[in-house]
Design a protein around this motif. Structure first.
Motif, short mmCIF file in Angstrom:
data_model
loop_
_atom_site.label_atom_id
_atom_site.label_comp_id
_atom_site.label_asym_id
_atom_site.label_seq_id
_atom_site.Cartn_x
_atom_site.Cartn_y
_atom_site.Cartn_z
N VAL A 80 42.41 49.62 34.72
CA VAL A 80 43.26 49.80 35.90
C VAL A 80 44.03 48.51 36.19
CG1 VAL A 80 43.28 50.24 38.39
CG2 VAL A 80 41.70 51.50 36.91
N LEU B 56 46.33 46.76 39.26
CA LEU B 56 46.71 46.81 40.67
C LEU B 56 47.72 45.70 40.97
CD1 LEU B 56 43.13 47.07 42.25
CD2 LEU B 56 44.58 48.96 41.46
N PHE C 277 47.83 50.85 43.26
CA PHE C 277 47.70 51.22 41.86
C PHE C 277 49.05 51.18 41.16
CE2 PHE C 277 47.81 54.68 38.66
CZ PHE C 277 46.90 54.16 37.76
#
Length: 500
Positions: free
Chosen positions: A436, A438, A444
């Motif tokens: 992921v 960010l 996100f």
């Protein structure tokens, strides 16, 4: 330079991926390396292919310095990958934020073979011969030129011995311009020596097949489901066969550290398998190994990563822990963390268990009559109060993803390692590494599901069939049909344009 090459140069400066690839490959392919390039928004994705392993740091230096000089329009970030020829999955992945690269004075002129050679500047097409990247005097370092030449096998112009070193000036971006990359996995049990010995002969091999895919992030997170202790007295009665107590040697903390973990949650239904002593021993051994244990009652842990202050909080479903059923207290804890951190990451252990529990529902869940909380209500409430990323685990199967108010929720990361302890039958053997990215406010940006499968002994391997990707895509479509996420067939995750 021919007219066609001049056009390619101009197209590359406009940020066109094919032109950038053309310039790179004019140098690389002669050395047995090929670059595949594509663009997604402000991110340039580059895959290096070679018959031998390529070092990440050399590739990153090669690309960041070149693109800094080329200055392609609209490119702010680069996602680098490298794989062996014939392989589908990369050996490593790395992200470069071009706004955080080193700024230098103009290029030092390399020693030329003729007195009439034109000067090489950032805007000169003559720099194309090595995609500008070959002019490694940019940092005044002949050593760097030799390093790249040896490791990437890319020819670089010789650097004058008398060239003075140019001191780079690091311009730190504002927190809002920074990025945080996190990789996360689910339940980890490294074997147990209670009630009988089910420990691996070589615990280092537990992560061998997936270790390269765990690297490259600012932080690597996992849920450690067991204890690291020598304490002899279990809390549970395991004679019924429905209750299990997991105990691994304290030295196994180093196995986790060497696999690359930075943060391990210990708030779960196995935290107190060996009473309070076992719980405290586990925290102590994780921290002593250079990692961070989260999940103690009222605990907020702050870590600095890529210039961002990141808070971690671990939640579970039991009294004596931060309970997901207690929304008021949980929200207060998250609010406090947000006051002191740029990004707040919440780990929760909740939801019913088993291969038939793959769906996420907005209701309270039970397992053998035990209250396992309403995970949807909990996750959304935490985001409402300042959380930026929710990492769920506990059901032992992968569950759906949801994008809520621009923040990502992973409702269950499944099993990751369960050596002779956790079942790997059916959906229980489908696993993943969640990758992921960010922004500096916790929103996100993008991500990826790296598919993993567990073998019969509970050891993880990369899954070339992408079974967990297919499962998560289907579950997300069914359980959260309106969530603004795109999940590609190879696991790419992007917010849809309709995201608020």
């Amino acid at each position: 330079m021919t007219a066609s090459l001049d056009l390619i140069w101009q197209q590359a400066r406009q940020g066109q991926a094919e032109a950038i690839a053309d310039l790179m490959n004019r140098t690389l392919q002669a050395k047995g390396v090929r670059a595949l390039v594509r663009r997604r928004g402000d991110c340039l994705q580059i895959m290096f292919e070679a018959a031998r392993s390529l070092p990440p740091h050399a590739c990153a230096a090669f690309v960041s310095r070149g693109l800094k000089q080329l200055a392609p329009q609209g490119i702010l970030r680069v996602r680098l990958h490298a794989r062996l020829v014939g392989e589908e999955w990369p050996e490593w992945t790395q992200t470069i934020d071009l706004r955080q690269t080193l700024l230098t004075t103009p290029l030092v002129q390399p020693r030329a073979s003729t007195d009439h050679a034109p000067p090489v500047t950032a805007s000169s097409p003559h720099a194309v011969n090595a995609f500008v990247l070959g002019v490694l005097a940019i940092a005044g370092s002949g050593t760097l030129a030799l390093t790249l030449q040896n490791q990437l096998r890319v020819d670089a112009p010789p650097v004058a011995e008398s060239s003075p070193a140019i001191a780079p000036v690091l311009i730190p971006p504002a927190p809002s311009d920074r990025r945080l990359r996190i990789k996360a996995v689910g339940d980890i049990v490294l074997g147990t020596n209670f009630p009988s010995n089910r420990l691996p002969a070589d615990p280092q091999k537990l992560f061998a097949a997936v270790k390269p895919y765990l690297q490259g992030a600012d932080l690597l997170f996992g849920n450690y489901e067991g204890t690291l202790t020598d304490y002899p007295h279990p809390f549970k009665n395991t004679s019924s066969g429905r209750s299990f107590a997991f105990r691994s040697p304290p030295s196994y903390a180093q196995v986790l550290r060497q696999a690359g973990f930075h943060v391990l949650n210990i708030a779960n239904n196995h935290s107190y398998d060996f009473n309070e002593q076992g719980f405290r021993d586990t925290i102590r051994h994780i921290n002593a190994a250079g990692m961070t244990a989260i999940g103690d009652f009222n605990q907020i842990t702050y870590l600095e990563a890529n210039g961002l202050k990141t808070a971690f909080i671990g939640f579970a479903t039991y009294h004596g822990q931060n309970r997901i059923q207690d929304l008021k207290s949980s929200a207060a804890l998250v609010q406090k963390a947000k006051q002191n951190a740029d990004i707040v990451i919440v780990s929760f252990h909740g939801g019913a268990e088993g291969s038939d529990q793959i769906h996420t529902r907005d209701r309270r869940e039970y397992f053998y009559g035990e209250d396992r909380g309403n995970v949807v209500q909990f996750a959304r409430t935490m985001i409402d109060n300042g959380a930026d990323l929710i990492l769920g685990h506990g059901p032992h199967v992968p569950r759906a993803l949801e994008l809520y108010k621009g923040r990502l929720i992973a409702y269950s990361l499944g099993n990751f390692v369960g050596y002779q302890t956790l079942s790997s039958a059916g959906a229980l053997g489908k696993s993943l590494i969640l990758d992921v990215e960010l922004d500096g406010s916790g929103r996100f940006i993008q991500g990826k599901v790296i598919p993993v499968r567990l073998d019969a002994k509970g050891v993880p391997h990369i899954d070339q069939n992408f079974a967990s990707v297919q499962l998560i895509r289907r579950l997300t479509q069914i359980d959260f049909p309106n969530t603004p996420l795109n999940i590609g067939r190879l696991g790419e995750i992007f917010p849809t344009p309709s995201q608020s």
